[in-house]
Design a protein around this motif. Structure first.
Motif, PDB file in Angstrom:
ATOM      1  N   VAL A  21       0.839  -1.205   0.000  1.00  0.00           N
ATOM      2  CA  VAL A  21       0.000   0.000   0.000  1.00  0.00           C
ATOM      3  C   VAL A  21       0.874   1.255   0.000  1.00  0.00           C
ATOM      4  O   VAL A  21       0.625   2.220  -0.752  1.00  0.00           O
ATOM      5  CB  VAL A  21      -0.940   0.000   1.222  1.00  0.00           C
ATOM      6  N   ILE A  22       1.919   1.248   0.822  1.00  0.00           N
ATOM      7  CA  ILE A  22       2.821   2.407   0.866  1.00  0.00           C
ATOM      8  C   ILE A  22       3.529   2.582  -0.472  1.00  0.00           C
ATOM      9  O   ILE A  22       3.668   3.703  -0.991  1.00  0.00           O
ATOM     10  CB  ILE A  22       3.843   2.242   2.007  1.00  0.00           C
ATOM     11  N   ALA A  23       4.017   1.473  -1.055  1.00  0.00           N
ATOM     12  CA  ALA A  23       4.695   1.550  -2.349  1.00  0.00           C
ATOM     13  C   ALA A  23       3.752   2.065  -3.433  1.00  0.00           C
ATOM     14  O   ALA A  23       4.170   2.837  -4.320  1.00  0.00           O
ATOM     15  CB  ALA A  23       5.232   0.168  -2.730  1.00  0.00           C
ATOM     16  N   LEU A  24       2.500   1.679  -3.375  1.00  0.00           N
ATOM     17  CA  LEU A  24       1.531   2.157  -4.364  1.00  0.00           C
ATOM     18  C   LEU A  24       1.296   3.653  -4.200  1.00  0.00           C
ATOM     19  O   LEU A  24       1.157   4.369  -5.197  1.00  0.00           O
ATOM     20  CB  LEU A  24       0.219   1.386  -4.207  1.00  0.00           C
ATOM     21  N   ARG A  25       1.271   4.135  -2.972  1.00  0.00           N
ATOM     22  CA  ARG A  25       1.149   5.581  -2.745  1.00  0.00           C
ATOM     23  C   ARG A  25       2.343   6.316  -3.340  1.00  0.00           C
ATOM     24  O   ARG A  25       2.194   7.386  -3.941  1.00  0.00           O
ATOM     25  CB  ARG A  25       1.064   5.865  -1.246  1.00  0.00           C
ATOM     26  N   ILE A  26       3.544   5.748  -3.150  1.00  0.00           N
ATOM     27  CA  ILE A  26       4.742   6.378  -3.707  1.00  0.00           C
ATOM     28  C   ILE A  26       4.646   6.423  -5.230  1.00  0.00           C
ATOM     29  O   ILE A  26       4.987   7.436  -5.862  1.00  0.00           O
ATOM     30  CB  ILE A  26       6.002   5.607  -3.271  1.00  0.00           C
TER      31      ILE A  26
END
Length: 293
Positions: A21-26
């Motif tokens: 989820v964090i990587a997708l936000r990035i």
């Protein structure tokens, strides 16, 4: 032990989903992209949720259960016909140590030590790389370690694509609808996980060749490196979705993984073993006696 193992797989899946989820936000450049896309960022994400501290304790204890199960496989052997092989026992011991360390860091974080488990994987990687490069022959050690990580990442991806993970699942318990979904999650998730590992290994080799600790990258910087490539945001988004698929596959493992030991699945005891250890009634004899199958 089976309950502990399944809880551990579920906890591991949760951490991978949060990292994804964090990587997708990035990749998308949205709010929250400033958080580290690694275990520390996942713990911070979890801590910020309602009942976050309680969830951290649950995750830490579940990972400790996974470490204990891996220890049991190292001592007694894993399920399956090759479960007693030395190579599988050694791999289980390594995973026991790894998940034990992860469990400790999560529990320390839950107890209030925000420096434990939440530190940037990039900073930790820089520190370790710089320390290794100071050793005699440090460049060779770091280079060989990086090559080892590249090989391990490739092995993880190839194993996923060849669906080798199916032998560790209770295939008979999978319904006709569930099986293709589990296979797809295992292939996509395992391949993406292997690619990330291999990329991190490449950066370690580059750091060794140039004698520059800063060239080595942790999981967060490795994922961000995908974003800096041509069509990088889309590539990073695909990798993030792959990691999310692996997290979901871990949840499937929590449901359908074989968790026996000693070379046989936990949910099945052979006829020979049952006949040898217990009195068995022989049909037609009218008496109880020990029967060997």
């Amino acid at each position: 032990m089976a309950v502990a193992a399944r809880a551990g797989f579920a906890a591991r899946g949760l951490l991978y989903v949060l990292v994804a989820v964090i990587a997708l936000r990035i990749a998308l450049g949205g709010a929250g992209g400033e958080r580290q896309a690694d275990r520390g960022g996942a713990l911070g994400e979890l801590a910020g949720r309602p009942f976050g501290v309680a969830l951290l304790w649950i995750v830490g204890i579940a990972l400790a259960g996974l470490a204990l199960w891996q220890l049991s496989e190292a001592v007694f052997g894993a399920s399956g016909p090759d479960g007693a092989k030395v190579s599988r026992r050694a791999a289980a011991l390594f995973r026991c140590l790894f998940y034990g360390f992860v469990s400790y860091s999560v529990l320390a974080y839950a107890a209030g030590d925000r420096g434990s488990g939440s530190g940037s994987s990039d900073r930790q990687t820089d520190d370790v790389t710089a320390r290794v490069l100071e050793w005699p022959g440090g460049q060779w050690i770091l280079g060989l370690a990086g090559i080892g990580v590249v090989v391990a990442g490739g092995w993880i991806s190839v194993r996923a694509v060849r669906r080798k993970f199916l032998k560790d699942l209770r295939a008979g318990a999978l319904s006709g609808r569930a099986r293709p979904v589990v296979e797809a999650l295992g292939v996509i998730g395992g391949a993406a996980r292997g690619v990330v590992f291999a990329a991190a290994g490449v950066f370690a080799v580059v750091a060794a060749a140039r004698h520059q600790p800063g060239q080595a990258k942790g999981i967060d910087d490795t994922l961000r490196a995908f974003r800096d490539l041509p069509a990088g945001p889309w590539l990073l988004a695909l990798v993030a979705l792959g990691l999310a698929a692996f997290g979901l596959f871990c949840w499937c493992e929590a449901r359908w993984r074989r968790v026996g030991h000693g070379g046989r699945p936990a949910d099945r005891v052979s006829r020979r073993s049952r006949a040898w250890h217990w009195p068995w009634r022989t049909p037609g004899t009218g008496s109880w006696r020990r029967r060997r199958a």
